[in-house]
Design a protein around this motif. Structure first.
Motif, PDB file in Angstrom:
ATOM      1  N   ASN A 140     -11.669  74.882 -35.543  1.00 57.00           N
ATOM      2  CA  ASN A 140     -12.123  73.692 -35.744  1.00 57.00           C
ATOM      3  C   ASN A 140     -13.026  72.794 -34.732  1.00 57.00           C
ATOM      4  O   ASN A 140     -12.924  73.176 -33.525  1.00 57.00           O
ATOM      5  CB  ASN A 140     -10.940  72.460 -35.709  1.00 57.00           C
ATOM      6  CG  ASN A 140     -10.236  72.733 -37.029  1.00 57.00           C
ATOM      7  OD1 ASN A 140      -9.169  72.949 -37.430  1.00 57.00           O
ATOM      8  ND2 ASN A 140     -11.036  72.644 -38.491  1.00 57.00           N
ATOM      9  N   GLY A 169     -14.938  73.292 -39.934  1.00 58.00           N
ATOM     10  CA  GLY A 169     -13.983  74.271 -39.909  1.00 58.00           C
ATOM     11  C   GLY A 169     -14.217  75.786 -40.202  1.00 58.00           C
ATOM     12  O   GLY A 169     -14.943  75.770 -41.331  1.00 58.00           O
ATOM     13  N   ALA A 176      -5.558  68.683 -35.350  1.00 59.32           N
ATOM     14  CA  ALA A 176      -6.199  70.004 -35.777  1.00 59.32           C
ATOM     15  C   ALA A 176      -5.135  70.988 -35.943  1.00 59.32           C
ATOM     16  O   ALA A 176      -4.323  71.023 -35.228  1.00 59.32           O
ATOM     17  CB  ALA A 176      -7.239  70.259 -35.174  1.00 59.32           C
ATOM     18  N   PRO A 177      -5.069  71.779 -37.071  1.00 61.41           N
ATOM     19  CA  PRO A 177      -6.158  71.828 -38.319  1.00 61.41           C
ATOM     20  C   PRO A 177      -5.916  70.842 -39.352  1.00 61.41           C
ATOM     21  O   PRO A 177      -6.087  71.080 -40.570  1.00 61.41           O
ATOM     22  CB  PRO A 177      -5.942  73.307 -38.771  1.00 61.41           C
ATOM     23  CG  PRO A 177      -4.404  73.542 -38.438  1.00 61.41           C
ATOM     24  CD  PRO A 177      -3.945  72.881 -37.037  1.00 61.41           C
TER      25      PRO A 177
END
Length: 491
Positions: free
Chosen positions: A230, A245, A356-357
């Motif tokens: 990411n 991503g 993240a993710p």
């Protein structure tokens, strides 16, 4: 036989040049703002670390960081809010650069923003739970101030920094006039974005799902495994304006089929490119969307958005992305799964994002159930923790080899049990710790040399150490060549 001494001399000179180049970087003066009892910092004069500078500039830091226990939800990363205000005798400092770095990730920047007319910058950052300390770096013109930040039970960074002398935030080179000097601006020609943050700093995360929800699974966490990279583009205020991503399907140890989705706030434009295992593009689409909720990661065509539905035939499912019992058996030949590249351009800077993710989840076609990470649904009980106290989804902020079929995760990662039984207090790097015996229970996809491991973890942020290592290796080569040449000469 004649021994040519030119080669050792040339290699020695090369090693010396590399070592000198790595050690000759000019260091800027800095101001250290030490932590103090009661939350106030003690003033120190600017200097280069040993000799005070001629300008009598100092600063105080008032610290009101928020700390406390957070709910344990099997996360290996943590989100921390940021609220920093910069002032001097003239009032709020507009245009100060506030940067927060993580020494445990090689000094990589985890937050950067520019103060507004109130001298304030705010936002959030994400770091692995293994990080022990951060560093706050404040730059106003040529003045640079630094201060350590302990991450122990840290929830929010809240600091007021007051310079005792007037400051000058005038920037000499700022091509896009966004308030970030070109030397610190990752996009010096684009005023809408100024920094790029990579999650995780080491390069990749691995996400692993069990798919029998709401029934407890066999805890081998290989039903659907995805590698994720990411990146966030942030504006001068530290707000996310673009998100990228890369998703690579690594394994599928299940008879069920799955779609992969991403929940994000806001709206704007999404661009998605899907490639098969051979690297051929099988879908390339761009779409303006009124919502980024349930954004498909592996769509087949733009037709999906005309009638979006989970389980749609217009989506690639896991039986195509990684066919059969894919990459979960010992000794099986590795099958390259599909990859997707997703870029989201927010119409307006994104509100608070999860770590993240983000809210990456699967939809199980056979059961028509969604499976999310723990902690994504608010409430008295977490629906994504099973009766045994286990999650159906895990994310690891590092390269991670998943268990073989029917091998419990604890058989591959012995410290996993103590980690979750301590509710994350101990063995926070369990996902990096294996033994020769436990490794036999894992599908060994990731393997690397110590040098590769260093570069993947730290990139080139520790260049002096990396070049010093290279110099030592070159010196060793010189010695070997010299001894070999001398023995041939004497013979």
């Amino acid at each position: 036989m004649r021994f040519d001494r030119k080669w050792p001399v040339a290699i020695a000179l090369l090693a010396a040049i590399i070592l000198l180049a790595s050690c000759s970087k000019k260091k800027k003066p800095f101001l250290f703002l030490p932590l103090a009892e009661g939350g106030s910092g003690t003033s120190l004069p600017i200097g280069d670390g040993s000799t005070p500078a001629s300008e009598d500039q100092s600063a105080n830091a008032e610290i009101a960081d928020q700390t406390g226990e957070t709910d344990f939800n099997f996360q290996t990363t943590q989100e921390i809010t940021v609220d920093v205000t910069i002032t001097d005798p003239n009032g709020p400092v507009d245009g100060a650069i506030v940067n927060i770095t993580d020494p445990d990730q090689g000094g990589i920047s985890v937050f950067q923003g520019v103060t507004d007319e109130n001298g304030n910058v705010s936002g959030q950052l994400t770091i692995p739970t293994t990080s022990d300390e951060l560093e706050l770096v404040v730059q106003v013109g040529e003045t640079v101030a630094t201060q350590p930040i302990s991450t122990d039970n840290l929830i929010g960074i809240d600091r007021d920094i007051e310079f005792t002398q007037p400051t000058d935030a005038t920037q000499i080179a700022d091509a896009d006039a966004d308030g970030v000097p070109d030397g610190l601006d990752y996009y010096p020609q684009d005023a809408t974005r100024s920094s790029r943050l990579i999650y995780p700093a080491g390069g990749v995360s691995v996400v692993a799902f069990e798919d029998l929800y709401p029934t407890a699974g066999d805890a081998d966490f290989n039903d659907f495994v995805v590698q994720v990279k990411n990146e966030e583009d942030r504006d001068a205020k530290g707000q996310v304006v673009r998100l990228r991503g890369e998703y690579r399907v690594l394994a599928r140890g299940a008879g069920y089929k799955h779609n992969l989705f991403l929940n994000l706030p806001g709206h704007g434009v999404a661009h998605i490119v899907v490639r098969d295992g051979a690297g051929q593009v099988v879908a390339d689409l761009t779409r303006s969307l009124s919502s980024f909720e349930a954004l498909p990661v592996f769509p087949k065509s733009i037709d999906y958005f005309a009638n979006p539905a989970m389980g749609s035939a217009a989506l690639f499912d896991s039986s195509v992305l990684c066919p059969g019992m894919c990459n979960v058996s010992e000794g099986s030949q590795y099958v390259k799964g599909y990859t997707a590249e997703v870029e989201v351009i927010f119409e307006e800077p994104a509100p608070t994002l999860s770590a993240a993710p983000y809210d990456l989840f699967i939809y199980v076609l056979n059961t028509q159930k969604q499976i999310h990470f723990p902690g994504m649904v608010a409430g008295a009980t977490d629906p994504y923790i099973d009766a045994n106290g286990f999650p159906w989804a895990l994310k690891m902020p590092a390269e991670w080899n998943w268990p073989l079929e029917k091998k419990h995760i604890e058989s591959g990662y012995p410290q996993f049990k103590s980690w979750y039984e301590s509710r994350g207090a101990t063995n926070r790097d369990w996902y990096l710790q294996t033994t020769p015996e436990s490794s036999d229970n894992l599908y060994r996809y990731f393997s690397r040399s110590p040098i590769a491991a260093y570069v993947l973890q730290y990139g080139l942020s520790h260049q002096s150490l990396l070049w010093a290592f290279v110099s030592v290796m070159l010196t060793g080569l010189i010695v070997l060549l010299f001894l070999k040449g001398r023995s041939e000469f004497e013979a």
